[in-house]
Design a protein around this motif. Structure first.
Motif, mmCIF file in Angstrom:
data_model
loop_
_atom_site.group_PDB
_atom_site.id
_atom_site.type_symbol
_atom_site.label_atom_id
_atom_site.label_comp_id
_atom_site.label_asym_id
_atom_site.label_seq_id
_atom_site.Cartn_x
_atom_site.Cartn_y
_atom_site.Cartn_z
ATOM 1 N N ILE A 48 0.831 -1.200 0.000
ATOM 2 C CA ILE A 48 0.000 0.000 0.000
ATOM 3 C C ILE A 48 0.867 1.252 0.000
ATOM 4 C CG2 ILE A 48 -1.606 1.367 1.405
ATOM 5 C CD1 ILE A 48 -2.837 -1.371 2.278
ATOM 6 N N PHE A 49 1.881 1.278 0.844
ATOM 7 C CA PHE A 49 2.771 2.442 0.910
ATOM 8 C C PHE A 49 3.491 2.658 -0.419
ATOM 9 C CE2 PHE A 49 1.979 2.467 5.380
ATOM 10 C CZ PHE A 49 2.384 3.709 5.855
ATOM 11 N N LYS A 50 3.928 1.572 -1.044
ATOM 12 C CA LYS A 50 4.615 1.691 -2.347
ATOM 13 C C LYS A 50 3.678 2.236 -3.409
ATOM 14 C CE LYS A 50 8.159 -1.897 -1.791
ATOM 15 N NZ LYS A 50 8.600 -3.261 -2.199
ATOM 16 N N SER A 51 2.435 1.783 -3.376
ATOM 17 C CA SER A 51 1.457 2.198 -4.380
ATOM 18 C C SER A 51 0.961 3.619 -4.154
ATOM 19 C CB SER A 51 0.275 1.230 -4.365
ATOM 20 O OG SER A 51 -0.787 1.695 -5.150
ATOM 21 N N GLU A 52 0.713 3.967 -2.883
ATOM 22 C CA GLU A 52 0.070 5.247 -2.568
ATOM 23 C C GLU A 52 1.065 6.385 -2.312
ATOM 24 O OE1 GLU A 52 -3.165 5.792 -2.518
ATOM 25 O OE2 GLU A 52 -3.934 3.760 -2.713
ATOM 26 N N THR A 53 2.249 6.045 -1.815
ATOM 27 C CA THR A 53 3.271 7.030 -1.397
ATOM 28 C C THR A 53 2.644 8.210 -0.642
ATOM 29 O OG1 THR A 53 3.213 8.171 -3.552
ATOM 30 C CG2 THR A 53 4.867 6.436 -3.259
ATOM 31 N N PRO A 54 2.022 7.933 0.510
ATOM 32 C CA PRO A 54 1.312 8.988 1.234
ATOM 33 C C PRO A 54 2.268 9.949 1.933
ATOM 34 C CG PRO A 54 1.347 6.993 2.536
ATOM 35 C CD PRO A 54 1.976 6.634 1.211
ATOM 36 N N ALA A 55 1.807 11.166 2.119
ATOM 37 C CA ALA A 55 2.526 12.126 2.964
ATOM 38 C C ALA A 55 2.071 11.995 4.413
ATOM 39 C CB ALA A 55 2.291 13.542 2.465
ATOM 40 N N TYR A 56 0.796 11.600 4.594
ATOM 41 C CA TYR A 56 0.229 11.441 5.930
ATOM 42 C C TYR A 56 -0.532 10.118 6.022
ATOM 43 C CZ TYR A 56 1.127 16.350 7.001
ATOM 44 O OH TYR A 56 1.737 17.558 7.231
ATOM 45 N N CYS A 57 -0.385 9.441 7.162
ATOM 46 C CA CYS A 57 -1.177 8.265 7.479
ATOM 47 C C CYS A 57 -1.930 8.536 8.773
ATOM 48 C CB CYS A 57 -0.287 7.039 7.673
ATOM 49 S SG CYS A 57 0.543 6.540 6.172
ATOM 50 N N ILE A 58 -3.232 8.340 8.751
ATOM 51 C CA ILE A 58 -4.056 8.500 9.944
ATOM 52 C C ILE A 58 -4.456 7.112 10.428
ATOM 53 C CG2 ILE A 58 -6.146 9.517 10.909
ATOM 54 C CD1 ILE A 58 -6.104 11.513 8.535
ATOM 55 N N ASN A 59 -4.058 6.767 11.635
ATOM 56 C CA ASN A 59 -4.359 5.435 12.149
ATOM 57 C C ASN A 59 -5.560 5.472 13.089
ATOM 58 O OD1 ASN A 59 -4.282 2.723 12.775
ATOM 59 N ND2 ASN A 59 -2.833 3.013 14.444
ATOM 60 N N CYS A 60 -6.712 5.046 12.566
ATOM 61 C CA CYS A 60 -7.927 4.916 13.373
ATOM 62 C C CYS A 60 -8.161 3.469 13.791
ATOM 63 C CB CYS A 60 -9.143 5.393 12.580
ATOM 64 S SG CYS A 60 -9.037 7.077 11.980
#
Length: 287
Positions: A48-60
């Motif tokens: 997921i990280f490789k595909s999305e390359t997010p700047a922010y992750c929100i962990n709910c």
């Protein structure tokens, strides 16, 4: 706004983040429920990280069944500690900022004053302990993080105290509600607004923060306010916590000081009853 991923998106806060993101026209955001993104599946997370390359992750994503956690210690620890550690590791690897939701239940609840981020966390139940272990895991791995402790979360989504009281109040003639556990109800929509405010602010003041609505009440006061606002007629009796036996012990006083979050982000926080009026109004309109 930078690319955002929300883990645990099918829960109460995830639903509120979705509502607020749509109102604010935040488009570069991906809401991932557990079946799509299990925070214990490291290989899946890395993809997921490789595909999305997010700047922010929100962990709910979290194990939040406070009483069941007393019997399911290993499962609670895997989700609340190991899952947080997995996300922190990948955020570090992919240079993303982690926004992680924690709880007032990290406190023992024996100090009758608002608790700051500098006060010692000393949990008295498994849920609080595993959430604190998750905080420590993040702090040991990552520099770019916001850990947000919140309390008594409710909304028009999921299962929560407000919805339960509205249902029971309509069904019962009398309810007995604990009056000696003190805290602050927090409308999850308000918390969602604050999370996006952090991202928009982008001031890199990383660390641990307390966020709840303003004000103080007991569960009894909270229930009475719900019934008053919803115009539900039910006899409500205050009882002591020892009269309502549960597997897990709850903190007696877990009101959190919000000076740090207000000073850092210039935030105005709504009073708990004002937000409750908004939520109850939405719930009544749904019915």
């Amino acid at each position: 706004m930078s690319k955002i991923i929300v883990f645990g998106a099918s829960g109460q806060l995830g639903a509120c983040l979705k509502v607020v993101s749509e109102k604010q026209n935040i488009s570069d955001i991906n809401f991932l429920p557990e079946e799509q993104a299990n925070i214990l599946d490291v290989a899946g997370l890395e993809a997921i990280f490789k595909s999305e390359t997010p700047a922010y992750c929100i962990n709910c994503a979290a194990y939040t069944a406070v009483d069941k956690a007393e019997d399911e210690v290993d499962l609670a620890r895997r989700i609340n500690r190991d899952g947080a550690e997995n996300l922190a590791t990948l955020c570090k690897q992919f240079n993303a900022t982690l926004i992680h939701i924690s709880t007032d239940f990290v406190f023992e609840g024996n100090l009758a004053r608002p608790l700051t981020e500098l006060d010692e966390a000393r949990p008295i139940n498994v849920y609080g302990l595993t959430k604190l272990e998750g905080e420590h895991a993040i702090e040991s791995i990552l520099n770019k993080y916001y850990i947000l402790r919140t309390s008594w979360l409710y909304s028009e989504f999921g299962n929560n105290f407000v919805k339960t009281m509205m249902r029971l109040g309509a069904e019962k003639d009398e309810l007995r509600i604990i009056a000696d556990q003190i805290g602050t109800p927090t409308y999850a929509i308000d918390l969602a607004h604050y999370i996006f405010h952090i991202i928009e602010n982008d001031n890199a003041q990383y660390g641990l923060y307390h966020y709840s609505n303003e004000g103080v009440c007991s569960w009894y006061d909270f229930a009475k306010a719900i019934f008053d606002i919803a115009d539900i007629k039910v006899n409500t009796l205050p009882i002591r916590g020892v009269e309502y036996v549960t597997k897990a012990i709850r903190p007696g006083f877990s009101v959190m000081d919000k000076s740090k979050v207000k000073g850092t982000f210039g935030l105005e926080i709504p009073y708990w009853r004002d937000s409750l009026v908004e939520c109850v109004g939405k719930l009544k309109s749904q019915n």
